[in-house]
Design an enzyme around this catalytic site. Structure first.
Site, PDB file in Angstrom:
ATOM      1  N   HIS A 199       0.818  -1.222   0.000  1.00 11.44           N
ATOM      2  CA  HIS A 199       0.000   0.000   0.000  1.00 11.44           C
ATOM      3  C   HIS A 199       0.848   1.266   0.000  1.00 11.44           C
ATOM      4  CE1 HIS A 199       0.598  -0.168   4.433  1.00 11.44           C
ATOM      5  NE2 HIS A 199       0.421   1.133   4.381  1.00 11.44           N
ATOM      6  N   ASP A 256       8.006  -6.982   8.399  1.00 12.39           N
ATOM      7  CA  ASP A 256       6.783  -6.197   8.287  1.00 12.39           C
ATOM      8  C   ASP A 256       6.979  -4.905   7.504  1.00 12.39           C
ATOM      9  OD1 ASP A 256       4.004  -5.826   8.908  1.00 12.39           O
ATOM     10  OD2 ASP A 256       4.575  -4.343  10.406  1.00 12.39           O
ATOM     11  N   HIS A 261       7.952  -2.240   2.311  1.00 13.91           N
ATOM     12  CA  HIS A 261       7.758  -0.791   2.191  1.00 13.91           C
ATOM     13  C   HIS A 261       9.068  -0.037   2.002  1.00 13.91           C
ATOM     14  CE1 HIS A 261       3.775  -1.770   3.251  1.00 13.91           C
ATOM     15  NE2 HIS A 261       3.842  -1.611   4.544  1.00 13.91           N
ATOM     16  N   LYS A 361       8.338   0.936  15.881  1.00 13.07           N
ATOM     17  CA  LYS A 361       7.094   1.223  16.590  1.00 13.07           C
ATOM     18  C   LYS A 361       7.404   1.910  17.917  1.00 13.07           C
ATOM     19  CE  LYS A 361       4.047  -2.225  14.561  1.00 13.07           C
ATOM     20  NZ  LYS A 361       3.174  -1.175  13.994  1.00 13.07           N
TER      21      LYS A 361
END
Length: 511
Positions: A199, A256, A261, A361
């Site tokens: 995305h 992840d 990405h 994170k």
């Protein structure tokens, strides 16, 4: 059917919605089958994106969205479920009652156990009733189910030329599993029917990165090692793992975020200009970048890769738990929630230029950006601040824009004509385009329906990315020290700053 005239609007009699066509496009019917139709991804991302396309008039009108899951419900209960879930999305993306009533007419539900062949036959019967021009199978499920679903789709005769398959990340957990999934999918569908979604490639800011580089003549002559000293890619999140503790504990930040990405952003920054805007021309150039990444050695793995895990801390004045205290996470977990690394691209354009990637994170801010640091002027004739040089900052989130940092003579320097001070040009795309912006999933879902592969990842790209990160995973498995702790609300372990400082550089917030 004849192409529509430019600007012509087609009226959908049931939903009273106007569908905006691009000049020369043809009306099409579609069925979008959403495997995992009651799951987190479906209601948080996919349904809001489909509704926005519906609201904007860009979703083809003769469509049907079929949620598939094991839940015991019918169309009406499914529509009620989605309606309730819309209360949890951003206010701007929520439909009013009249809008949802019209959108709900597209929503249908089919109860399926994805392990039972007879349930795929029921899906086949449902799809045969309409014979839509395009059938999109969106696998918003655990990757472990991808192979099973593809085999069952083929057994039920659902791998027709009008079928398109969307696969969500992560596609496997290492190179071998990625290859196994790709081989299983290719046995039932051709590459042009497979849409591996990332995305980030659909974000307006990433689209503007391509536009900046290949739609303007300004930067391309400067976009090389002679002029650029280093490039930083930061994808920082304030949030922790939320309700995804069990999933994240088996995945980690490298799988992840970095493998997909971050490396896709690196490709967009470093690729050569493609010969045209066709999908394979773009993906060929990205593949060359991935193949040019310098291979890891024991020395570079030890010095140029940092992993961390957040401990308890504070975010915006609110105390938050450490990663190991999160629900679903192993109290002894060695999973990384932060990665910083230094990469190099071994080709003529980029030889010797470090690319720094950082993601994590529970960091100090939700901030994704790219910093392109240019080399200083070759011969200084002005007095400039220490460390000052031209920089291009490409903001990805939460704001979307460009900042070009220059040196100029300001009013405060009027007594010293040789002194320069930093200034910057600020382009805010959100202010310029406002409501015209198209969200990432909205853009990508429309591209799948229309059959455009430009913003999707080819199998050989994925395999090269896995090949490059796999030595890092092997190195970590053999390293008993585990990830370095960092306080929630900080910018990660101090080792990440030490790594970049070895080159005489610093992260953007530290300079």
């Amino acid at each position: 059917m004849a192409p529509l005239d430019p600007g012509r609007l087609t009226h959908l009699h049931e939903t009273k919605l106007h569908y905006r066509h691009e000049p020369g496009t043809v009306l099409m019917s579609f069925d979008l089958v959403l495997f995992g139709g009651t799951g987190d991804l479906a209601w948080r991302k996919l349904m809001p994106a489909l509704f926005q396309a519906f609201r904007h008039g860009t979703l083809p009108p003769d469509g049907r969205i079929i949620g598939v899951a094991r839940d015991d419900m019918d169309d009406m209960r499914y529509r009620a479920l989605i309606r309730g879930r819309f209360d949890e999305v951003d206010l701007a993306k929520r439909p009013n009652p009249e809008e949802f009533e019209r959108f709900a007419q597209l929503l249908h539900f089919l109860r399926m156990d994805l392990s039972k062949p007879q349930d795929y036959l029921r899906l086949s019967e449902m799809l045969e009733q309409r014979q839509a021009d395009t059938v999109v199978m969106y696998l918003a499920t655990a990757p472990a189910l991808f192979t099973v679903v593809c085999e069952q789709l083929a057994a039920a005769g659902l791998n027709t030329p009008r079928t398109r398959l969307v696969l969500e990340k992560p596609l496997g957990h290492d190179l071998a599993s990625n290859r196994a999934i790709n081989e299983a999918v290719r046995r039932v569908l051709s590459e042009k029917q497979i849409f591996r979604i990332d995305h980030y490639l659909g974000k307006p800011a990433v689209q503007n990165l391509f536009a900046m580089r290949f739609g303007n003549a300004l930067f391309e002559p400067l976009w090389r090692r002679e002029n650029i000293a280093s490039i930083q890619i930061t994808i920082a999140e304030e949030l922790g793992v939320e309700k995804r503790g069990a999933f994240y504990d088996a995945t980690g930040a490298l799988r992840d975020m970095v493998q997909n990405h971050a490396l896709q952003l690196l490709c967009a920054l470093a690729m050569e200009p493609p010969i045209n805007a066709h999908a394979d021309a773009i993906r060929d150039e990205k593949l060359k970048v991935l193949r040019s990444l310098k291979a890891w050695t024991p020395e570079t793995l030890a010095q140029q890769v940092v992993r961390g895990q957040y401990a308890a801390g504070s975010i915006n004045g609110t105390a938050v738990p450490g990663y190991r205290e999160e629900p679903g996470v192993d109290p002894q977990s060695q999973t990384e929630t932060f990665v910083a690394l230094r990469a190099e691209i071994a080709n003529w354009r980029w030889a010797g230029v470090p690319f720094y990637i950082r993601t994590g994170k529970r960091l100090a801010a939700r901030d994704a950006h790219v910093v392109v640091n240019f080399r200083p002027a070759p011969h200084a004739i002005f007095n400039t601040p220490i460390g000052a040089a031209n920089r291009l900052v490409i903001s990805l989130q939460p704001r979307d824009g460009l900042q070009l940092h220059l040196l100029a003579q300001g009013q405060e320097n009027r007594r010293n004509s040789q002194a320069l001070a930093p200034v910057h040009l600020d382009l805010d795309f959100d202010k310029r385009f406002g409501s015209e912006r198209v969200g990432a999933y909205e853009r990508l879902l429309l591209d799948v329906i229309d059959g455009r592969l430009n913003l999707f990842v080819r199998s050989d790209e994925q395999e090269e990315a896995w090949r490059w990160v796999e030595p890092i995973m092997e190195h970590w498995r053999a390293d008993s020290r585990g990830p370095r702790p960092y306080a929630a609300g900080s910018w990660g372990p101090s080792a990440a700053s030490a790594m970049i400082a070895r080159d005489g550089n610093c992260w953007s917030e530290e300079c």
